[in-house]
Scaffold this active site. Structure first.
Site, PDB file in Angstrom:
ATOM      1  N   CYS A   1       0.683  -1.318  -0.029  1.00  0.00           N
ATOM      2  CA  CYS A   1      -0.032   0.062  -0.086  1.00  0.00           C
ATOM      3  C   CYS A   1       0.811   1.387   0.160  1.00  0.00           C
ATOM      4  O   CYS A   1       0.790   2.125  -0.782  1.00  0.00           O
ATOM      5  CB  CYS A   1      -0.870   0.029   1.103  1.00  0.00           C
TER       6      CYS A   1
ATOM      7  N   HIS B   1      -1.285   7.224   4.424  1.00  0.00           N
ATOM      8  CA  HIS B   1      -0.377   6.267   4.396  1.00  0.00           C
ATOM      9  C   HIS B   1       1.102   6.748   3.768  1.00  0.00           C
ATOM     10  O   HIS B   1       1.664   5.865   3.790  1.00  0.00           O
ATOM     11  CB  HIS B   1      -1.041   5.034   3.851  1.00  0.00           C
TER      12      HIS B   1
END
Length: 483
Positions: free
Chosen positions: A39, A102
């Site tokens: 990710c 993130h």
């Protein structure tokens, strides 16, 4: 989300009518890739147009290790990187991120310090619940300040899978689009929802509605939301002046399958690996009146191309002071052209594989270690291919494993080293690799150091909410990356 999760890509239950309609009205990319099978690095690549090994989203703590940004990571997106929203600002764009960031959760890595004007979402994934002593629950932000924490103020029921987060993210998107349209303001919206990431969730009205269980419920809700966003653009009369692209950050996580994992279609393995199942993504471009309806492209594409393509749409040039790995896909989408370019498959600090045309050469193979595999961690369940899905890191630098992805999309039948086809294809790929490595300047690795003191103990805004927690003493350590 995996390549095989959408009806338009052949998923048998056909539970994604809105994304399938988006594909029918736009262009399907069958050979579209993320820049990393995990990710955080893939998101860093999307927003910088650069491979993670260049933008710092990798580790040197172990060879070919996947690394991301958990709560205790010290690093994040460096100030030296130029993000897409920072550049779009120069053309007068208002930029919003909804969902998962993130790219680091410490104050210097906040998205509003890197070109975004608004944020509703979280710096990390929705792991938890945590007890607030060993580790805190992950915060949710509105712009500069937290507005609560997952599991405490933003509920996720791990027993039923119920959470209304996707509905919150949908409403944020619709409101933002309406506001920008009303003020005639050009905008960039990065809608980064994460309902299909384990622990998978869906809101009450979608629970139990899919043939595919809870994961399918989450996919159906995402599909429904995208349908509403596209319809909203049409109702506001701005669909012909709005470019929309749908894709995923990595392949479906087969480690979570079958209950919480998706489908990578005919491809080998899944998330965490540099086999096709880990890095080939569903991808759809939609721009009514510009992109011809019903198009299907075999262009080798990458999430990094969204950086260059978006700048091109805004009339901007990519930065010339650094290597940009993305290409402008507008000629592909508007004129049906094919641009010859390779795809580089990295895992951490190692170039694992390269694709040129229909050929893919593996310089290294590794799914995960025997030690992890013996604990039940399997990134390729039911898909063992002798000599390919290896549990030790196998180097093939001097005699790469070569596959023809047209005849063998599942990477099961390596071509004979002695064949003329092998020699011809490898001659070309070897030249591309030499050229790539000769010009590669790796960035400062951001994912090497972990420290419990930097976790989300007391994010900005916690005082107002009475949600501040006491951080432990700082104790920096080398992060451990088992995969």
């Amino acid at each position: 989300m995996g390549w095989g999760d959408l009806g338009a890509f052949g998923e048998p239950s056909k539970e994604t009518p809105n994304l399938d309609q988006m594909a029918a009205e736009g262009m399907l990319f069958l050979d579209f890739y993320t820049a990393n099978p995990l990710c955080s690095p893939s998101r860093a690549a999307l927003l910088t147009g650069r491979l993670p090994v260049r933008n710092g989203f990798y580790t040197t703590n172990g060879h070919a290790r996947n690394a991301y940004t958990p709560q205790d990571i010290v690093g994040g997106i460096p100030d030296s990187e130029l993000l897409l929203p920072e550049l779009l600002k120069k053309a007068g764009y208002t930029n919003k991120i909804i969902g998962k960031w993130h790219l680091g959760h410490r104050p210097q890595f906040h998205p509003l310090k890197h070109g975004f004007d608004e944020w509703f979402g979280s710096p990390n994934c929705h792991f938890g619940p945590y007890d607030g002593r060993e580790r805190p629950n992950i915060p949710m932000y509105r712009d500069w300040e937290m507005v609560g924490r997952y599991y405490e103020d933003f509920k996720i029921d791990l027993k039923t899978g119920e959470a209304n987060l996707t509905q919150l993210y949908l409403q944020e998107a619709l409101d933002f689009i309406s506001k920008q349209q009303a003020s005639q303001q050009p905008f960039f919206l990065y809608w980064a929802i994460d309902a299909t990431h384990a622990p998978v969730y869906a809101s009450k009205q979608f629970l139990g509605t899919s043939q595919r269980g809870l994961y399918g419920d989450a996919v159906r809700e995402i599909d429904d939301s995208i349908g509403k966003i596209l319809k909203h653009l049409q109702q506001l009369g701005i669909s012909e002046s709005t470019f929309v692209f749908f894709t995923s950050d990595n392949g479906a996580a087969l480690i979570s399958a079958p209950k919480q994992g998706g489908s990578n279609g005919p491809f080998l393995c899944g998330k965490q690996t540099t086999f096709e199942g880990g890095m080939r993504e569903p991808a759809i471009a939609w721009w009514p009146g510009h992109i011809p309806a019903g198009g299907v492209s075999h262009q080798l594409g990458s999430v990094m191309d969204l950086f260059s393509t978006s700048l091109s749409l805004a009339g901007l040039q990519p930065p010339s002071d650094r290597q940009i790995d993305g290409i402008d896909l507008l000629p592909v989408m508007l004129q049906g052209k094919l641009i010859d370019r390779p795809i580089f498959y990295y895992r951490g600090n190692e170039l694992m594989a390269v694709r040129a045309g229909l050929y893919k050469a593996h310089y290294w193979t590794w799914s995960n270690s025997w030690e992890e595999h013996s604990k039940g961690i399997d990134f390729c369940p039911g898909q063992s291919v002798a000599g390919v899905t290896t549990h030790t890191q196998e180097e093939h630098t001097y005699l790469p494993l070569l596959f023809h992805l047209g005849r063998d999309p599942g990477e099961k039948y390596p071509l004979s080293f002695a064949s003329e086809e092998y020699q011809r294809a490898m001659e070309r790929i070897s030249g591309l690799v030499q050229q790539h490595k000769a010009t590669l300047v790796p960035g400062q690795p951001q994912l090497n150091v972990c420290d419990q003191a930097v976790m989300n103990w007391a994010p900005p805004g916690c005082e107002k909410l009475g949600k501040c927690l006491k951080a432990p003493e700082s104790d920096p350590q080398k992060c451990s990356w088992p995969h």
